[in-house]
Each structure stands twice: as structure tokens, then as C-alpha cells.
Motif scaffolding. Structure first.
Motif, PDB file in Angstrom:
ATOM      1  N   LEU A  19       5.600   4.318   2.299  1.00 27.68           N
ATOM      2  CA  LEU A  19       6.218   5.521   2.863  1.00 27.68           C
ATOM      3  C   LEU A  19       7.216   5.186   3.962  1.00 27.68           C
ATOM      4  O   LEU A  19       8.165   5.940   4.198  1.00 27.68           O
ATOM      5  CB  LEU A  19       5.135   6.456   3.416  1.00 27.68           C
ATOM      6  N   LEU A  78       5.239  14.554  -4.627  1.00 26.90           N
ATOM      7  CA  LEU A  78       4.008  13.780  -4.513  1.00 26.90           C
ATOM      8  C   LEU A  78       4.026  12.896  -3.272  1.00 26.90           C
ATOM      9  O   LEU A  78       3.032  12.814  -2.527  1.00 26.90           O
ATOM     10  CB  LEU A  78       3.830  12.922  -5.771  1.00 26.90           C
ATOM     11  N   LEU A  79       5.157  12.243  -3.016  1.00 32.07           N
ATOM     12  CA  LEU A  79       5.252  11.358  -1.855  1.00 32.07           C
ATOM     13  C   LEU A  79       5.211  12.143  -0.546  1.00 32.07           C
ATOM     14  O   LEU A  79       4.614  11.682   0.439  1.00 32.07           O
ATOM     15  CB  LEU A  79       6.529  10.520  -1.938  1.00 32.07           C
ATOM     16  N   THR A 113       0.840  -1.195   0.000  1.00 37.07           N
ATOM     17  CA  THR A 113       0.000   0.000   0.000  1.00 37.07           C
ATOM     18  C   THR A 113       0.876   1.247   0.000  1.00 37.07           C
ATOM     19  O   THR A 113       2.061   1.201   0.360  1.00 37.07           O
ATOM     20  CB  THR A 113      -0.915   0.027   1.233  1.00 37.07           C
ATOM     21  N   VAL A 114       0.272   2.343  -0.396  1.00 34.39           N
ATOM     22  CA  VAL A 114       1.004   3.612  -0.395  1.00 34.39           C
ATOM     23  C   VAL A 114       1.491   3.933   1.009  1.00 34.39           C
ATOM     24  O   VAL A 114       2.643   4.330   1.206  1.00 34.39           O
ATOM     25  CB  VAL A 114       0.104   4.742  -0.930  1.00 34.39           C
ATOM     26  N   GLU A 115       0.639   3.749   2.000  1.00 36.31           N
ATOM     27  CA  GLU A 115       1.009   4.069   3.380  1.00 36.31           C
ATOM     28  C   GLU A 115       2.184   3.217   3.849  1.00 36.31           C
ATOM     29  O   GLU A 115       3.097   3.712   4.511  1.00 36.31           O
ATOM     30  CB  GLU A 115      -0.192   3.865   4.300  1.00 36.31           C
ATOM     31  N   LEU A 130      -1.437   4.927  -6.888  1.00 35.51           N
ATOM     32  CA  LEU A 130      -0.832   6.254  -6.962  1.00 35.51           C
ATOM     33  C   LEU A 130      -0.381   6.515  -8.391  1.00 35.51           C
ATOM     34  O   LEU A 130       0.326   5.689  -8.988  1.00 35.51           O
ATOM     35  CB  LEU A 130       0.357   6.348  -6.007  1.00 35.51           C
ATOM     36  N   ARG A 169       0.729   9.712 -11.480  1.00 36.62           N
ATOM     37  CA  ARG A 169       1.129  11.091 -11.763  1.00 36.62           C
ATOM     38  C   ARG A 169       0.717  11.414 -13.196  1.00 36.62           C
ATOM     39  O   ARG A 169       0.705  10.539 -14.072  1.00 36.62           O
ATOM     40  CB  ARG A 169       2.633  11.289 -11.582  1.00 36.62           C
ATOM     41  N   ARG A 178       3.618  14.856  -0.081  1.00 36.47           N
ATOM     42  CA  ARG A 178       2.214  15.236   0.081  1.00 36.47           C
ATOM     43  C   ARG A 178       1.401  14.055   0.644  1.00 36.47           C
ATOM     44  O   ARG A 178       0.564  14.227   1.521  1.00 36.47           O
ATOM     45  CB  ARG A 178       1.641  15.686  -1.255  1.00 36.47           C
ATOM     46  N   GLN A 179       1.674  12.856   0.133  1.00 40.35           N
ATOM     47  CA  GLN A 179       0.983  11.660   0.633  1.00 40.35           C
ATOM     48  C   GLN A 179       1.318  11.399   2.102  1.00 40.35           C
ATOM     49  O   GLN A 179       0.456  11.028   2.898  1.00 40.35           O
ATOM     50  CB  GLN A 179       1.377  10.441  -0.213  1.00 40.35           C
ATOM     51  N   MET A 195      -0.606  13.814   4.265  1.00 40.97           N
ATOM     52  CA  MET A 195      -2.021  13.470   4.335  1.00 40.97           C
ATOM     53  C   MET A 195      -2.276  12.285   5.263  1.00 40.97           C
ATOM     54  O   MET A 195      -3.312  12.207   5.928  1.00 40.97           O
ATOM     55  CB  MET A 195      -2.560  13.161   2.929  1.00 40.97           C
ATOM     56  N   SER A 196      -1.324  11.343   5.307  1.00 39.04           N
ATOM     57  CA  SER A 196      -1.507  10.145   6.129  1.00 39.04           C
ATOM     58  C   SER A 196      -0.902  10.294   7.520  1.00 39.04           C
ATOM     59  O   SER A 196      -0.975   9.369   8.334  1.00 39.04           O
ATOM     60  CB  SER A 196      -0.889   8.933   5.429  1.00 39.04           C
TER      61      SER A 196
END
Length: 312
Positions: A186, A202-203, A181-183, A263, A265, A205-206, A209-210
Motif C-alpha cells: 500500500l 479493494l485496495l 505484504t499487502v500492508e 489478496l 478477488r 478498503r485494505q 482497514m490497516s
């Protein structure tokens, strides 16, 4: 008028080559004459433009400023000449295309091949760079076209495609049925470029947000160097599919698409505003759009409207 084009052309060539001798040979102008022109130019501007070194010359800070403007001016003149001379059936002239570094290997070769086959009189130059560099090159008209991120391009840019982002590791790192997962990504030991790059922005920003922090173990500029570091076991990275597809196919790297959520772009075609393109630029743009659509059909990315027809 303080500057004349002849002196400007001579200065640009000397500064680019870093040598009066090499510039003399390339321009077909005697070296004493070049030196005389440069002295006159510096006297006109009342500033030193070139600094002599043990092996050649380098532009001073003022010289670098003049060089950037001179290149844009001379290029505009070349384009004006090409636009005047070109014929409808056989477009000629120089076209400069900038492409984001991570997708340049995938996109550039088919564009070059198609252009060479269809329009042999077009002199196409392709340069790769990060999104900020490409934007600056478009603004100064160094590039006629640039494939870059929508976050830095002009609002008048043409949407091209959405590219899925992948977590990339050494061979065997990820099995085909694995899920990251994106989370989760990270927090993995990541090798990323500096903050001027689109994926890094972008990362971050993610992560914001998380409510997580990016686990950046190394900063490396350059996709090729980043891939080498991954193969050496120094960390993982996140790249668009186009940048990692060849290594994924031959098994030298492993990669899987990020999930929950996926995710992506967005990449666009940027070009100078208020500057009508030459016929050569228009033909290269058509070729580029056709290549984007073909690669999209091959699964490299999802094409966006209005590039559903390469005739636009």
C-alpha cells in the motif's frame, strides 16, 4: 405506437455510423428515404435526434438516449429471431460476451478458438471493459454474458474463480524469493486506475482497514498503458495473475503474489435477469466454463463451485 421498428433500425444505423451516406450503403436504402424517415421520427418525438456536422452527423443528447434503448430493442429482436430459427444440432445467432479488461487477453482467445471450431454458425463478439461498464451492459442486455467482479454483479451470478493479486514492477524488480505484504504494498509508488475499478476499490478498503493511505503516484485507465508505464519506470501496480502472467513468463515484467494475508478477488459470470438465453448463449457459456476450469488447472486462478463441471 409512437415508434416503429423500421425507423428505429434506420436511426440506430445512422447514429452508429455517424453518416447518412454510409448508413444508406449498408442498409441498401436511398439517402433521401433515410432523411425522410428521420424527419418523421423527430416530428413524432418532437425532439432533435441527429445534429449535422461538417463531416457526418452526431446524435444529440436525446438521440443518445434513444440509441441506447434502440440497440437493446433491436438486439432483443435479433435474439428472438435466432432462438426461433436455431436447430439443436447447429445453434446459430449472435452472442455478446463482456470480459473484465485485465483478464480479457487470457480468457478471450481460447473461448473464441473453441467456439469457432465447435459452433461456426455462432457469431461471438467479445468486448472488454471495467466492472461498472460490464454491469451496465448486462442490465441493458447489450451483453448476454459478462465475466466481472462479484462486488458489482447480481446475486444470481455464477461464481467462477478466485484470482490472486500480484505486485507488479519492471523486469528484475522482484526476485523469485521476495516477499511483499499487502500492508507494505500500500505504501509503494502505485499506478492505479480510477475509483470505479474493482482493484482500486479493494485496495482502498485494505488501506482503510490497516489505517494506512494508498501511495498513488499516477492514475492510468487501461492495463496495457499501465504496463507500459511500469516498463518506463514510472511506478508499480497491483494486478491479478492472469493479467501479468505472459509478461512474467517472458521476463518483461516481474511480479510476486502479495502475502500476509494473500489478496484475492472473486470473478463471476453475470447475465441478464428474466431473459431466457438462446441455445447459442448456452453453448458459449459452457465453453467459457470449460476454459475457466482449464486455465484454473494451469494455475491462473482457483476455480469455485459450481463450475467444477463444464456441463452445468
Amino acid at each position: 405506437m409512437t415508434l416503429d421498428l423500421l425507423k428505429l433500425r434506420y436511426f440506430a444505423k445512422i447514429a452508429e455510423l455517424g453518416s447518412f451516406t454510409r448508413a444508406s450503403n449498408e442498409l441498401g436504402v436511398a439517402q433521401p428515404a433515410l432523411s425522410s424517415h428521420m424527419r418523421a421520427l423527430e416530428e413524432k418525438l418532437d425532439v432533435q435526434l441527429l445534429k449535422r456536422m461538417p463531416r457526418g452527423v452526431v446524435a444529440t443528447e436525446a438521440g443518445q438516449t434513444l440509441l441506447s434503448h434502440a440497440q437493446a430493442i433491436l438486439r432483443a429482436l435479433e435474439q428472438a429471431e435466432a432462438a426461433t430459427k436455431e436447430r439443436a444440432e447447429y445453434p446459430t445467432g449472435d452472442v455478446s460476451l463482456g470480459i473484465l479488461s485485465s483478464i480479457c487477453p487470457t480468457l478471450s482467445i481460447p473461448v473464441i478458438e473453441e467456439c469457432s471450431q465447435r459452433f461456426p454458425k455462432i457469431r461471438l463478439t467479445i468486448s472488454e471493459g471495467d466492472s461498472q461498464t460490464l454491469r451496465a451492459a448486462v442490465d441493458t442486455r447489450v451483453h448476454d454474458l459478462a465475466v466481472t467482479l462479484d462486488s458489482v454483479a447480481k446475486q444470481t451470478s455464477l461464481p467462477l474463480f478466485e484470482e490472486t493479486l500480484y505486485i507488479v514492477g519492471p523486469s528484475g524488480q522482484f526476485t523469485p524469493d521476495a516477499e511483499v505484504t499487502v500492508e507494505h504494498a500500500l505504501g509503494l509508488p502505485l499506478i492505479l486506475p480510477t475509483r470505479r475499478h474493482g482493484i482500486r476499490i479493494l485496495l482502498e478498503r485494505q488501506a482503510l482497514m490497516s489505517g494506512r493511505e494508498l501511495n498513488i503516484v499516477r492514475e492510468i485507465e487501461g492495463v496495457a498503458s499501465t504496463k507500459a508505464a511500469i516498463r518506463a519506470g514510472l511506478g508499480l501496480t497491483i494486478l491479478g495473475r492472469g493479467a501479468v502472467h505472459p509478461e512474467q513468463e517472458n521476463g518483461t515484467l516481474s511480479a510476486i503474489a502479495l502475502t500476509r494475508p494473500g489478496l484475492t478477488r472473486r470473478l463471476v459470470l453475470d447475465m441478464p435477469a428474466d431473459h431466457p438465453p438462446t441455445r447459442a448463449v448456452i453453448e458459449v457459456q459452457k465453453i467459457l466454463l470449460a476454459v475457466v476450469i482449464k486455465l484454473g488447472a494451469d494455475g491462473h486462478w482457483s476455480c469455485l463451485s459450481p463450475t467444477l463441471s463444464a456441463s452445468q
